[in-house]
Design a protein around this motif. Sequence first.
Motif: not given
Length: 365
Positions: A3, A7, A109, A158, A162, A284
């Motif tokens: 990542v 983000f 991460n 993830f 997010y 990703l």
Amino acid sequence: MHVPDGFIDAPVSAATAAVAAAAVAVSLRGARRELDDKAAPLAGLVAAFVFAVQMLNFPVAAGTSGHLLGGALAAILVGPYTGVLCISVVLLMQGVLFADGGLTALGVNITDMGIVTTVVAYGVFRVLVRLLPRGRTGLTAASFAAALVSVPAAAAAFTLIYALGGTTDVPVGQVFTAMVGVHVLIGLGEAVITALTVSAVAAVRPDLVHGARGLMKPLELRTAAGPLPGSPAAPEGAAAAGSTGHGTPGAPRSTKRLWIAGVAAALVCAGGLSYYASTSPDGLEKVAHDKGIDSKEEAHAAKDSPLADYQVKDVADERLSGGLAGVIGVGATLAAGTGVFVVLRRRRARTTPAGSGSEPGSAAL
């Protein structure tokens, strides 16, 4: 699945950094129980090997590639606590030296690629080894399934991160469907690499595979006269008689050959085979581009590093530049990982009461 910065927003990035720091602290304590004189340098080797194989992106769909995450492989080979530390070392080296994975996203991460993959994979692995036939076949099958499950689990994790702190307005359902869908395919590659590696190590040194403890018999040396002294079937007393001297039957088996072979394999992967890796964006990156998640991506703080993007600055030949960067990365990861694990091993030795012996399961190492 590295990542980048931008983000995830600052509060959630800070929260995942706290989670990662706590997990690393717990793993530092837990790894002392997993490490001994042989496992410590091998743990550093596992970190270097994961770094090298992560450079080998493989195609999984049109315009999309994948790469090893490594949590399952590390957990099965050296134990779950040590596995978390291995992946954390890899991610730190990648972020600082190669501008791969954001520095503000390091906690994201480590949480996603280090903690989730390791915990999920090892949990699945331990359940399956109880159900499958004992031996290398069962070990390999359990490794395959554990690695396969760990990758979409990381993709789902993830998506959750997010949902909590994404900086773009993309429906979470779309992110989940896209991420898990492509990472199921990537998981197949992860499963193959993990199963083959675990099986190969178990074939020559089952005593060094953490997940194989109690599942596989130690290799037995036989002659026409019967088992050699020191092998499992040898009579008591014979082992003692043959237990002295370097390389004699019954003496502790050296890990030197396996270590050298592992380092050589890592150098070949990072220094040579990486040139032929797929250049398509990974899962990703592809999802982020297609869904617009990358619209808030920020420039990496180490973008001007001499090794950024796995290329050595000022080396014109792309193949040589990438190969040198890979070799440097393997060396740096091996040094950092081995240093951490050797220090942990020494602390364990200082805190273990004299005459208490090894904990259960470590004698085979």
